[in-house]
Design a protein around this motif. Structure first.
Motif, PDB file in Angstrom:
ATOM      1  N   ALA A  41       0.885  -1.168   0.000  1.00  0.00           N
ATOM      2  CA  ALA A  41       0.000   0.000   0.000  1.00  0.00           C
ATOM      3  C   ALA A  41       0.919   1.214   0.000  1.00  0.00           C
ATOM      4  O   ALA A  41       1.765   1.362   0.885  1.00  0.00           O
ATOM      5  CB  ALA A  41      -0.896   0.001   1.228  1.00  0.00           C
ATOM      6  N   ILE A  42       0.785   2.071  -1.026  1.00  0.00           N
ATOM      7  CA  ILE A  42       1.700   3.199  -1.212  1.00  0.00           C
ATOM      8  C   ILE A  42       0.882   4.468  -1.451  1.00  0.00           C
ATOM      9  O   ILE A  42      -0.104   4.441  -2.190  1.00  0.00           O
ATOM     10  CB  ILE A  42       2.632   2.962  -2.423  1.00  0.00           C
ATOM     11  N   TYR A  43       1.310   5.567  -0.843  1.00  0.00           N
ATOM     12  CA  TYR A  43       0.691   6.862  -1.110  1.00  0.00           C
ATOM     13  C   TYR A  43       1.734   7.755  -1.774  1.00  0.00           C
ATOM     14  O   TYR A  43       2.626   8.297  -1.109  1.00  0.00           O
ATOM     15  CB  TYR A  43       0.162   7.516   0.161  1.00  0.00           C
ATOM     16  N   TYR A  44       1.655   7.886  -3.095  1.00  0.00           N
ATOM     17  CA  TYR A  44       2.576   8.741  -3.846  1.00  0.00           C
ATOM     18  C   TYR A  44       2.095  10.182  -3.758  1.00  0.00           C
ATOM     19  O   TYR A  44       0.915  10.455  -3.948  1.00  0.00           O
ATOM     20  CB  TYR A  44       2.638   8.322  -5.317  1.00  0.00           C
ATOM     21  N   THR A  45       3.020  11.098  -3.501  1.00  0.00           N
ATOM     22  CA  THR A  45       2.651  12.503  -3.418  1.00  0.00           C
ATOM     23  C   THR A  45       3.801  13.387  -3.890  1.00  0.00           C
ATOM     24  O   THR A  45       4.970  13.029  -3.748  1.00  0.00           O
ATOM     25  CB  THR A  45       2.246  12.905  -1.981  1.00  0.00           C
TER      26      THR A  45
END
Length: 180
Positions: A117-121
């Motif tokens: 689970a990755i949150y790219y920002t």
């Protein structure tokens, strides 16, 4: 016709009597003994080890990403492994800086399957991504293929859909072997 009726009656009574026999194979006795003492126990004790580690990786796709994180690598019976990790991916090159904090799990026996689970920002916009992986692990080196599913903000640019990657598990301590 009458003899066929007698024959069927004889077969039915004969089979009902054969099921009422004493347990000649002593299966119930075997099950009772096994429940009290495990007669099928493997000669060596079952063990597992936990080892903290650092993850360093590189993901190649349309955009290149580096990876850094911390993991707990658990090995069961010398073959089956589970690696739980937390870390971050960061875009290498490109016009804007993108970072992706991630949480994941990788498990297998030689051939491995991972879930991330990755949150790219880019600190203005972001996209939450689910990435399943498949690959192989040899001596602490993981080579894998991953597919990124954007769950939010489909228009966010700079995230690979398909990628190949390599990651190295660098142990921080000797494994703590625990026996069952």
């Amino acid at each position: 016709m009458k003899w066929k009726s007698y024959f069927l009656l004889f077969l039915l009574l004969g089979f009902s009597q054969s099921f009422a026999q004493k347990d000649s194979l002593e299966i119930k006795d075997f099950e009772r003994k096994r429940s009290s003492a495990d007669s099928l126990r493997i000669a060596h004790p079952h063990s597992y080890s936990n080892r903290p580690a650092v993850i360093l990786g590189y993901n190649l796709g349309h955009n290149s990403y580096g990876e850094f994180g911390f993991a707990l690598h658990s090995t069961y019976h010398h073959m089956l492994f589970v690696t739980k990790f937390i870390g971050s991916e960061f875009r290498m090159g490109g016009s804007d800086f993108i970072v992706g904090p991630k949480l994941g799990l990788y498990f297998g026996m030689g051939l491995g399957i991972g879930l991330n689970a990755i949150y790219y920002t880019n600190f203005e916009k972001g996209s939450f991504v689910f990435r399943p992986e498949i690959g192989t692990t040899i001596l602490g080196m993981k080579i894998f293929y991953g597919y990124n599913w954007k769950l939010t903000n489909q228009e966010f640019k700079g995230i690979n859909t398909h990628q190949l990657g390599v990651a190295f598990l660098i142990p921080l301590a000797k494994p703590k072997v625990l026996s069952h």
